[in-house]
Design an enzyme around this catalytic site. Sequence first.
Site, PDB file in Angstrom:
ATOM      1  N   CYS A  11       5.873  -5.859  -3.047  1.00 49.15           N
ATOM      2  CA  CYS A  11       6.479  -4.525  -3.018  1.00 49.15           C
ATOM      3  C   CYS A  11       7.224  -4.386  -1.690  1.00 49.15           C
ATOM      4  CB  CYS A  11       5.435  -3.426  -3.233  1.00 49.15           C
ATOM      5  SG  CYS A  11       4.173  -3.334  -1.953  1.00 49.15           S
ATOM      6  N   ASN A  14       3.911  -3.688   1.326  1.00 51.61           N
ATOM      7  CA  ASN A  14       2.661  -4.464   1.121  1.00 51.61           C
ATOM      8  C   ASN A  14       1.428  -3.690   1.595  1.00 51.61           C
ATOM      9  OD1 ASN A  14       1.271  -7.662   2.249  1.00 51.61           O
ATOM     10  ND2 ASN A  14       1.077  -6.707   0.262  1.00 51.61           N
ATOM     11  N   CYS A  16       0.764  -0.354  -0.256  1.00 52.41           N
ATOM     12  CA  CYS A  16       0.395   0.575  -1.346  1.00 52.41           C
ATOM     13  C   CYS A  16       0.267  -0.126  -2.691  1.00 52.41           C
ATOM     14  CB  CYS A  16       1.411   1.706  -1.470  1.00 52.41           C
ATOM     15  SG  CYS A  16       1.529   2.754  -0.001  1.00 52.41           S
ATOM     16  N   ARG A  17       1.392  -0.576  -3.256  1.00 54.49           N
ATOM     17  CA  ARG A  17       1.389  -1.050  -4.643  1.00 54.49           C
ATOM     18  C   ARG A  17       0.972  -2.507  -4.806  1.00 54.49           C
ATOM     19  NH1 ARG A  17       7.424   0.543  -5.614  1.00 54.49           N
ATOM     20  NH2 ARG A  17       7.367   0.041  -3.395  1.00 54.49           N
ATOM     21  N   SER A  18       1.546  -3.431  -4.016  1.00 57.49           N
ATOM     22  CA  SER A  18       1.232  -4.845  -4.279  1.00 57.49           C
ATOM     23  C   SER A  18      -0.237  -5.195  -3.988  1.00 57.49           C
ATOM     24  CB  SER A  18       2.201  -5.800  -3.557  1.00 57.49           C
ATOM     25  OG  SER A  18       2.207  -5.599  -2.173  1.00 57.49           O
ATOM     26  N   ASP A 126       7.155   4.106  -6.194  1.00 56.46           N
ATOM     27  CA  ASP A 126       6.660   4.051  -4.813  1.00 56.46           C
ATOM     28  C   ASP A 126       5.862   5.326  -4.517  1.00 56.46           C
ATOM     29  OD1 ASP A 126       6.280   3.984  -2.114  1.00 56.46           O
ATOM     30  OD2 ASP A 126       8.384   3.638  -1.589  1.00 56.46           O
TER      31      ASP A 126
HETATM   32  P1  4NP Z   1       4.585  -0.062  -0.884  1.00 57.75           P
HETATM   33  O1  4NP Z   1       4.805   1.433  -0.334  1.00 57.75           O
HETATM   34  O2  4NP Z   1       5.956  -0.720  -0.938  1.00 57.75           O
HETATM   35  O3  4NP Z   1       4.018   0.140  -2.240  1.00 57.75           O
HETATM   36  O4  4NP Z   1       3.636  -0.737   0.073  1.00 57.75           O
HETATM   37  C1  4NP Z   1       5.523   1.725   0.814  1.00 57.75           C
HETATM   38  C2  4NP Z   1       4.894   1.674   2.045  1.00 57.75           C
HETATM   39  C3  4NP Z   1       5.587   2.023   3.177  1.00 57.75           C
HETATM   40  C4  4NP Z   1       6.912   2.392   3.099  1.00 57.75           C
HETATM   41  C5  4NP Z   1       7.536   2.433   1.866  1.00 57.75           C
HETATM   42  C6  4NP Z   1       6.846   2.095   0.717  1.00 57.75           C
HETATM   43  N1  4NP Z   1       7.611   2.775   4.258  1.00 57.75           N
HETATM   44  O5  4NP Z   1       8.769   3.206   4.138  1.00 57.75           O
HETATM   45  O6  4NP Z   1       7.083   2.655   5.375  1.00 57.75           O
END
Ligand code: 4NP
Length: 163
Positions: A11, A14, A16-18, A126
Amino acid sequence: MPQPPAVLFVCLGNICRSPLAEAAFRAAAEREGLTVEVDSAGLGRWHLGCPPDSRSQAVARRHGIEIGERRARLVRREDFYRFDHIVGLDQDNLIGLRQLAPADATATISLLLDHVPGRKGQSVRDPYYEDESAFADAWRDACEGADALITALKAEMGRKYEP
Ligand code: 4NP
């Protein structure tokens, strides 16, 4: 002995989702008695070395899985040779992965929900700037995708190792 299938979930951050997809996939493989290598990584640098977001940790814990030990890392060039499947969580991740992939990459790159009948082209949304319910949705999507991917891998392995 054939190598177990190796799958990398990707994602943006790295955190939240992955990590949820990684946990859901590992649990699904265990349930099915399938040996797999699994990891997750991100395309952005903001949270390198950080544990998963506390809301992701909480939703995984509610389903009996502890993910607090893992740390965010970037997708690396060698991942495109080491993993059989690199699975993006959303459409932007898919574009990012295709841009990063070396021309002679051996990994198959796909979108997680493409493996789920009727959900082709859909992204796992997201949840970072959203509330707890978005993390519950991300967990549900991760589980649906992980289960479908296990089904696809079993079919792939059946084809590969047919006498
Ligand atoms: P992820 O979520 O891609 O599912 O880990 C996010 C975590 C942080 C950010 C964006 C999405 N950020 O912009 O910091």
